[in-house]
Design a protein around this motif. Sequence first.
Motif, PDB file in Angstrom:
ATOM      1  N   GLY A 300     -12.832  -2.514   7.159  1.00  0.00           N
ATOM      2  CA  GLY A 300     -13.832  -1.471   7.259  1.00  0.00           C
ATOM      3  C   GLY A 300     -13.862  -0.769   8.594  1.00  0.00           C
ATOM      4  O   GLY A 300     -14.821  -0.066   8.916  1.00  0.00           O
ATOM      5  N   GLY A 301     -12.825  -0.911   9.407  1.00  0.00           N
ATOM      6  CA  GLY A 301     -12.815  -0.306  10.727  1.00  0.00           C
ATOM      7  C   GLY A 301     -11.549   0.472  11.003  1.00  0.00           C
ATOM      8  O   GLY A 301     -11.327   1.551  10.465  1.00  0.00           O
ATOM      9  N   MET A 302     -10.679  -0.114  11.827  1.00  0.00           N
ATOM     10  CA  MET A 302      -9.532   0.633  12.326  1.00  0.00           C
ATOM     11  C   MET A 302      -8.313   0.574  11.410  1.00  0.00           C
ATOM     12  O   MET A 302      -7.324   1.263  11.669  1.00  0.00           O
ATOM     13  CB  MET A 302      -9.137   0.123  13.710  1.00  0.00           C
ATOM     14  N   PHE A 303      -8.337  -0.228  10.349  1.00  0.00           N
ATOM     15  CA  PHE A 303      -7.155  -0.377   9.506  1.00  0.00           C
ATOM     16  C   PHE A 303      -7.320   0.365   8.181  1.00  0.00           C
ATOM     17  O   PHE A 303      -8.370   0.303   7.527  1.00  0.00           O
ATOM     18  CB  PHE A 303      -6.867  -1.851   9.233  1.00  0.00           C
ATOM     19  N   GLU A 304      -6.259   1.048   7.782  1.00  0.00           N
ATOM     20  CA  GLU A 304      -6.247   1.748   6.504  1.00  0.00           C
ATOM     21  C   GLU A 304      -5.937   0.809   5.345  1.00  0.00           C
ATOM     22  O   GLU A 304      -6.525   0.931   4.272  1.00  0.00           O
ATOM     23  CB  GLU A 304      -5.216   2.877   6.525  1.00  0.00           C
ATOM     24  N   SER A 305      -5.001  -0.132   5.557  1.00  0.00           N
ATOM     25  CA  SER A 305      -4.609  -0.991   4.443  1.00  0.00           C
ATOM     26  C   SER A 305      -3.912  -2.239   4.933  1.00  0.00           C
ATOM     27  O   SER A 305      -3.317  -2.271   6.018  1.00  0.00           O
ATOM     28  CB  SER A 305      -3.674  -0.235   3.485  1.00  0.00           C
ATOM     29  N   LEU A 306      -4.009  -3.262   4.121  1.00  0.00           N
ATOM     30  CA  LEU A 306      -3.232  -4.489   4.264  1.00  0.00           C
ATOM     31  C   LEU A 306      -2.328  -4.583   3.044  1.00  0.00           C
ATOM     32  O   LEU A 306      -2.792  -4.501   1.910  1.00  0.00           O
ATOM     33  CB  LEU A 306      -4.157  -5.708   4.322  1.00  0.00           C
ATOM     34  N   ARG A 307      -1.031  -4.731   3.261  1.00  0.00           N
ATOM     35  CA  ARG A 307      -0.069  -4.840   2.176  1.00  0.00           C
ATOM     36  C   ARG A 307       0.672  -6.156   2.324  1.00  0.00           C
ATOM     37  O   ARG A 307       1.030  -6.542   3.428  1.00  0.00           O
ATOM     38  CB  ARG A 307       0.933  -3.674   2.219  1.00  0.00           C
ATOM     39  N   PHE A 308       0.918  -6.834   1.206  1.00  0.00           N
ATOM     40  CA  PHE A 308       1.674  -8.074   1.279  1.00  0.00           C
ATOM     41  C   PHE A 308       2.519  -8.247   0.034  1.00  0.00           C
ATOM     42  O   PHE A 308       2.185  -7.755  -1.048  1.00  0.00           O
ATOM     43  CB  PHE A 308       0.743  -9.286   1.472  1.00  0.00           C
ATOM     44  N   LYS A 309       3.645  -8.940   0.196  1.00  0.00           N
ATOM     45  CA  LYS A 309       4.565  -9.210  -0.909  1.00  0.00           C
ATOM     46  C   LYS A 309       5.262 -10.540  -0.685  1.00  0.00           C
ATOM     47  O   LYS A 309       5.555 -10.916   0.450  1.00  0.00           O
ATOM     48  CB  LYS A 309       5.614  -8.115  -1.034  1.00  0.00           C
ATOM     49  N   ILE A 310       5.547 -11.228  -1.811  1.00  0.00           N
ATOM     50  CA  ILE A 310       6.412 -12.406  -1.810  1.00  0.00           C
ATOM     51  C   ILE A 310       7.445 -12.202  -2.904  1.00  0.00           C
ATOM     52  O   ILE A 310       7.114 -11.741  -3.993  1.00  0.00           O
ATOM     53  CB  ILE A 310       5.656 -13.708  -2.124  1.00  0.00           C
ATOM     54  N   GLY A 311       8.681 -12.547  -2.622  1.00  0.00           N
ATOM     55  CA  GLY A 311       9.727 -12.537  -3.637  1.00  0.00           C
ATOM     56  C   GLY A 311      10.494 -13.846  -3.618  1.00  0.00           C
ATOM     57  O   GLY A 311      10.949 -14.295  -2.559  1.00  0.00           O
TER      58      GLY A 311
END
Length: 680
Positions: A300-311
Amino acid sequence: MIAQRTLLASAVLSALASLSHSAFAQTPPDATTSDSTATTTLPAVVVTATPFGNDENSEILAPTTVLSGDELRNKLGNSLGDTLSHELGVSASAFGAGASRPIIRGMEGPRVKILQNGMSILDASSLSNDHAVGGEASTARQIEILRGPASLLYGSGAIGGVVNIVNDRIPTVLNAKPTGDAEVRYGTVDHMKNTSLSIDGAAGDIGLHIDGNLRDADDYKIPGHADANDPGSASGRLPTSFARTNSLGVGASYIQSWGHIGASVGVNDDRYGIPTDERSYITLKQTRIDLDGLIKEPFGGMFESLRFKIGNTDYKHTEHEEDGTPATDFKNDAIESRWELTHKPINGWRGTFGIQTENSKFSALAADGSGPETVPITKSDSIAGFIVEERDFGPFKLTGGARLESVKRKPQDDALVDRDFTLGSYSVGGLWTFTPGYALGLTGSVAQRAPAIEELYSNGPHESTGTFDIGDSNLRKETSHNIELSLQKTTGLIRWKANVYENHVKDYVFGRTNGTVNEDGIADPAGEFTERFWSQGDATIRGAEAEISYNLDGPGLSLRGFTDTSRGRLDNMGDLPLQPVTRVGGEIGYRQGPWRSGLSVVHADSQDNLARFETFATPSYTQVDANLSYTQNPSSAMPITWFAIAKNLTNDDIRLSTSVLSDVAPLPGRNLIVGVRTSF
């Protein structure tokens, strides 16, 4: 909602501290500027493999090519390399119909990273040209090619470039009703039968996806004799050039306004021939599980998004002798994870930073448990941190990125030494939009690559290539210094781009051959294997690319012309092996109502700039292709398109300088492909 997103993001970060999503969104706006008073509106293309690019000029800092829609369907081949072989700066390794990998700007194998939905395929195709890519292009929504320094963010295996197969197995949007594509095609040159299907739907807040492909192709026809120097060699059809592939993928995701989280499972089951005198063949099985998540504004502040992946990949292929006897089992059990945070603009800077990890257990062992080990059981672990930032200064744009990576190779054989590598890579680029629609870019990068497992520890026969591979556990890391100058026009009916580049690679790893040996590696003039050593030397690769197009995506007449060339040399040691030749090509198309048609011609020069141990100079060739399609009810909810594609219309004897089988395995002769497809 902010508190809810913060708690969810914190939980993900603590539980999945090394995970991420490796696909970045690029959504260029519609182009509305033309060369005259006319206005042309072209559809926007989302390039998922580039970190930035809210406008088309940004492709100068991250040179990309995207194949999708009808263009992808018309260029589709039996392999990934075949499908991409006529793209700017891209050639193919061409090891028969079943195995052909893209070569980007003269770099191949472990220097070109193959991704699926932004994550590494984790197969064995980078090890050798006879190994098929464990991804299917027939069910892809689009295929992206990323060249140049921007690709370094994907790791040391991307020093030459990146190819990303996008099939949307993990949905990110909820469809109001089921949508999909289906196609059936038949090819005359190899009696190829191919059926593909892809469907997306939703059940409440759950997005659903399924895709599958079946392909069955016999030995393909060739214009003359298999061996260019032996009039007594096979003719008519190339022996052991068949290819049979099956793939199935399913996925689901929970989608909300805050983002999504989902998973998918994919299975590949292939069987294809190796067109050499040994007439061996390969059976391949791969099971892949992926996890994907995106949280918007996680804190809710300085970050637009968190993205994560596992393969996670469970891969195995077996090389069989002609009578079916298993010779060597190649296995790779691997898991990759990637997480990233994208921050909101800070003093005009916007960017992304993250962590990527990869852990694998790879081996190539005798199927019967005896004999020498082609590649011993080896564990590899890597962890990397990366950052990329960008800022506009009026008409100037500055971008920079860096990656620090630790790679460890640990063979289980006590007689072999462990190796640790610390790799540092970075790039800086500038873009000057000196007038609307025109831009000049300059980029520079330093990228490092750790020697691959087979380059370090190989010590045994490789049945399909007919080589006895010998690695060198003392190999040093490669260091590439690349500079690239680009000029591009990105708006209007007429568009063009030109790139020139120079790449100096310190301690370039390459294979050199030296006589014949038997299956135990003992010198024997009558031995069935060619001895191949992994060596190092400093190398320089220089090249240029240019492309111009007119009305490429609009109705009516369209035109495209391109040329590319590159030359790689080892300092004081002659030319690099398997280098691409200079090519010049042109396309003409016409669209009117339900009809579409096209004709393309590509001429490639002969290749006589050979490495010291290469003996066959490939002749020049001209490939002529054509396509024609008619769509019934194009405005309906379920249009049906009937199509015909002709490849190598002049039945030319085409041998690629980038193929180790160029002297004994030409490309297919004249081929007529007919089929029908629909979307709903």
